[in-house]
Write a protein that holds these residues in place. Structure first.
Motif, PDB file in Angstrom:
ATOM      1  N   THR A  10      51.188  24.080   7.189  1.00 19.25           N
ATOM      2  CA  THR A  10      51.446  23.421   5.909  1.00 19.25           C
ATOM      3  C   THR A  10      50.732  24.185   4.803  1.00 19.25           C
ATOM      4  O   THR A  10      49.734  24.860   5.041  1.00 19.25           O
ATOM      5  N   ILE A  39      56.113  23.843   7.358  1.00 15.71           N
ATOM      6  CA  ILE A  39      56.484  22.703   6.507  1.00 15.71           C
ATOM      7  C   ILE A  39      56.500  23.137   5.045  1.00 15.71           C
ATOM      8  O   ILE A  39      55.466  23.536   4.491  1.00 15.71           O
ATOM      9  N   ASN A  40      57.672  23.056   4.427  1.00 11.11           N
ATOM     10  CA  ASN A  40      57.756  23.305   2.987  1.00 11.11           C
ATOM     11  C   ASN A  40      57.104  22.151   2.237  1.00 11.11           C
ATOM     12  O   ASN A  40      57.097  21.021   2.733  1.00 11.11           O
ATOM     13  N   PRO A  41      56.596  22.401   1.043  1.00 14.36           N
ATOM     14  CA  PRO A  41      56.070  21.282   0.246  1.00 14.36           C
ATOM     15  C   PRO A  41      57.206  20.305  -0.089  1.00 14.36           C
ATOM     16  O   PRO A  41      58.342  20.733  -0.290  1.00 14.36           O
ATOM     17  N   LEU A 110      54.529  12.011   3.643  1.00 13.18           N
ATOM     18  CA  LEU A 110      54.537  13.368   4.190  1.00 13.18           C
ATOM     19  C   LEU A 110      54.258  13.355   5.692  1.00 13.18           C
ATOM     20  O   LEU A 110      54.923  14.055   6.461  1.00 13.18           O
ATOM     21  N   ILE A 114      56.758  14.847   8.555  1.00 12.30           N
ATOM     22  CA  ILE A 114      56.332  15.877   9.511  1.00 12.30           C
ATOM     23  C   ILE A 114      56.510  15.363  10.935  1.00 12.30           C
ATOM     24  O   ILE A 114      56.962  16.094  11.818  1.00 12.30           O
ATOM     25  N   HIS A 128      47.238  22.575  13.912  1.00 11.18           N
ATOM     26  CA  HIS A 128      47.651  22.486  12.508  1.00 11.18           C
ATOM     27  C   HIS A 128      46.921  23.574  11.730  1.00 11.18           C
ATOM     28  O   HIS A 128      45.704  23.619  11.684  1.00 11.18           O
ATOM     29  N   CYS A 130      46.492  24.863   8.002  1.00 10.68           N
ATOM     30  CA  CYS A 130      46.709  24.460   6.612  1.00 10.68           C
ATOM     31  C   CYS A 130      46.316  25.602   5.695  1.00 10.68           C
ATOM     32  O   CYS A 130      45.192  26.064   5.697  1.00 10.68           O
TER      33      CYS A 130
END
Length: 131
Positions: A10, A39-41, A110, A114, A128, A130
Motif C-alpha cells: 500500500t 493496492i492503489n489509493p 479501505l 483490501i 504488508h 507500506c
C-alpha cells in the motif's frame, strides 16, 4: 531472500502513475518469487467533485463498470487492486475530533476493500509493505 509468500503493498502512489517509482519497481522485484497485491489509493470525494478535466471521474466510472476485473493481474504473480468505494476527503478538516471520526471511517472502508481483494486471491499469512 523471501520466497513463496504473499505481499500486500500500500502507498500513496497509483500503479498507473506514468512516471517510474521505487515502490512499483520493488513490487515487480518481489513478484519474481512471491505473490504481490498492489493496492492503489482509493478515490476521495473531493477529488471526484473538483475534477474539472473529468479524468478522475472517467477512471472511477470505468472501474465501476468493470466486472470480475478487479484485482487485475498486471504481471505474473502481481495484481493491482483499486478500491471501489469512495472515501471522505479529510486532509483539510480543522477539527481534530471530526478528522478522527472521518479518518477512522475511511480506514474501515479501505480495510474492507483490501479484505475483498485478499479473499478473491486467497492470500494468507501475508506481509504488508507500506510505502
Amino acid at each position: 531472500m523471501i520466497a513463496n509468500r504473499d505481499f500486500i503493498i500500500t502507498g500513496l502512489q497509483s500503479w498507473e502513475f506514468s512516471l517510474g517509482s521505487n515502490i512499483k519497481n520493488i513490487a515487480i522485484e518481489i513478484a519474481k518469487s512471491n505473490r504481490v497485491l498492489f493496492i492503489n489509493p482509493p478515490f476521495d470525494r473531493l477529488s471526484l467533485l473538483r475534477d474539472s478535466s473529468g479524468i478522475i471521474k472517467k477512471t472511477y466510472q470505468s472501474l465501476r463498470e468493470r466486472t470480475n476485473s478487479n484485482p487485475m493481474m498486471v504481471r505474473p504473480n502481481l495484481w493491482v487492486y483499486t478500491p471501489e468505494k469512495v472515501i471522505e476527503s479529510v486532509s483539510r478538516i480543522p477539527s481534530d475530533f471530526v478528522f478522527e471520526i472521518l479518518n477512522k471511517h475511511n480506514n474501515k472502508i479501505l480495510a474492507s476493500e483490501i479484505q475483498k481483494a485478499i479473499d478473491i486471491l486467497g492470500f494468507q499469512n501475508y506481509i504488508h509493505f507500506c510505502d
